[in-house]
Structures are given as C-alpha cells and as structure tokens.
Design a protein around this motif. Structure first.
Motif, PDB file in Angstrom:
ATOM      1  N   TRP A  59       0.833  -1.194   0.000  1.00  0.00           N
ATOM      2  CA  TRP A  59       0.000   0.000   0.000  1.00  0.00           C
ATOM      3  C   TRP A  59       0.869   1.247   0.000  1.00  0.00           C
ATOM      4  O   TRP A  59       0.958   1.968   0.988  1.00  0.00           O
ATOM      5  N   THR A  60       1.504   1.501  -1.156  1.00  0.00           N
ATOM      6  CA  THR A  60       2.379   2.668  -1.312  1.00  0.00           C
ATOM      7  C   THR A  60       2.249   3.212  -2.726  1.00  0.00           C
ATOM      8  O   THR A  60       1.684   2.568  -3.608  1.00  0.00           O
ATOM      9  N   THR A 120      -2.216   4.208  -4.125  1.00  0.00           N
ATOM     10  CA  THR A 120      -3.013   4.721  -3.004  1.00  0.00           C
ATOM     11  C   THR A 120      -3.763   5.985  -3.414  1.00  0.00           C
ATOM     12  O   THR A 120      -4.915   6.168  -3.021  1.00  0.00           O
ATOM     13  N   ASP A 158      -7.756   6.328  -3.391  1.00  0.00           N
ATOM     14  CA  ASP A 158      -8.325   7.393  -2.558  1.00  0.00           C
ATOM     15  C   ASP A 158      -9.234   8.321  -3.365  1.00  0.00           C
ATOM     16  O   ASP A 158     -10.283   8.758  -2.871  1.00  0.00           O
TER      17      ASP A 158
END
Length: 185
Positions: free
Chosen positions: A14-15, A19, A23
């Motif tokens: 999760w980088t 993301t 989002d």
C-alpha cells in the motif's frame, strides 16, 4: 473506472500512486453514496448506482438504502438480486453477487484483509467474495475475504463466514459451520 489489477490480487503493497488512485475513487464513491442514501426517488438512486458500480444494476435487482461501500467499482450484481438495508461492502478485492441472491439487512461483504506482520499491517490482502446463484444471507452476516457462498446455500443470521460454504447447505454460527443440507419439498 475500476482497477482490475486489484481484483483478487492477493498481497498488495500500500504505497505509491496506487493509493492516490484508490483514494480518489473512494472520495467520489462517498459523494455518490450520500446522494443515493438521501433521495427517495428510485430513478435518482439507480442513476447514482450506475456511477458507483462497475456494471449497471439490472432493473430486476434492488439495493435498499442506506447502503455503504468503500470503493464500489469492484462490485458486480446479477439479475433478481435483493440487498436489504444497512449493508456494507468492502469491495476493492472484488465482490460478485450472482442471480437470485437475497442479502439480509446489515450484512457485510469484505474482500480486503491486512498483513499480520505489524511492520506491513497497512499493506492489503485482496481476495474476492463470491455469492453464487440462489444463495440467501440472513441479517447481520459477515463474509470474510476469499469466501464463496455456494449455490442455493443459506447463511443464518449473525453468522461470520470464514470458509467457503458448499452449495445447497445451511450454515450458521461464529465461525459459521454446516448445520444440514437444504430441505426441498
């Protein structure tokens, strides 16, 4: 737009730009959900769902508000599906609800887990949830990532489903256990 590379992807770091993409979709989904949940006009709700889901909601299927989903674009709903009030779908890993499924109020379908290692806990483990034709999930059921509910299966109210449910069986409990085969007249 869906992010098909995330459907049933398993472990995901999760980088980075991923993301930000997720989002942005989550923010748009939240806005659409507010409108969906606050209108009483069926045509307006269906219009909002068109923007939320990866495929149009069939005219024979119903999602009763209030409804919540975190991503929305990775949920696919078949024909003659009934989803009752207060359901919550965590669908980044994919949720597939096939034809003639009944989903009781306050049911949660979860396709996202996290890494056990605290150093990587924010990383995701994405596993699709599949609900096969004719299945019936009672009120307040939780279906965990990677689980398939078999054709015509019944999941009793309040169950937490941690493993696949065979077709034509009744399961209940925490964790859900097989009680018996489906009775047919």
């Amino acid at each position: 737009m869906p992010l098909p590379q995330l459907i049933n992807a398993g472990p995901v770091s999760w980088t980075g730009p991923l993301t930000e993409q997720v989002d942005a979709i989550v923010a748009e989904t939240s806005s659409q959900l507010m409108s969906f949940n606050q209108t009483s006009a069926e045509s307006e709700r269906r219009s909002r769902l068109t923007h939320l889901l990866s495929t149009p909601l069939p005219s024979s299927s119903v999602i009763n508000p209030p409804f919540q989903t975190d991503f929305g674009r990775h949920t696919v709903i078949g024909q003659d599906v009934f989803i009752n009030r207060d359901c919550f779908f965590v669908d980044l890993g994919g949720i597939y609800i096939e034809d003639h499924v009944l989903i009781g109020p306050r049911t949660m379908l979860i396709s996202v887990g996290h890494n056990e290692d605290p150093a990587h806990r924010r990383d995701l483990i994405l596993k699709s949830v599949r609900i096969k034709p004719g299945a019936w999930l009672g009120a307040n059921v939780t279906v965990n990532p990677g689980v398939t509910i078999g054709e015509n299966a019944i999941v009793g109210a309040g169950a937490v489903v941690t493993r696949d449910v065979p077709a034509n069986t009744v399961v209940a409990g925490v964790p859900a256990k097989i009680l018996r085969p489906i009775r047919q007249n």
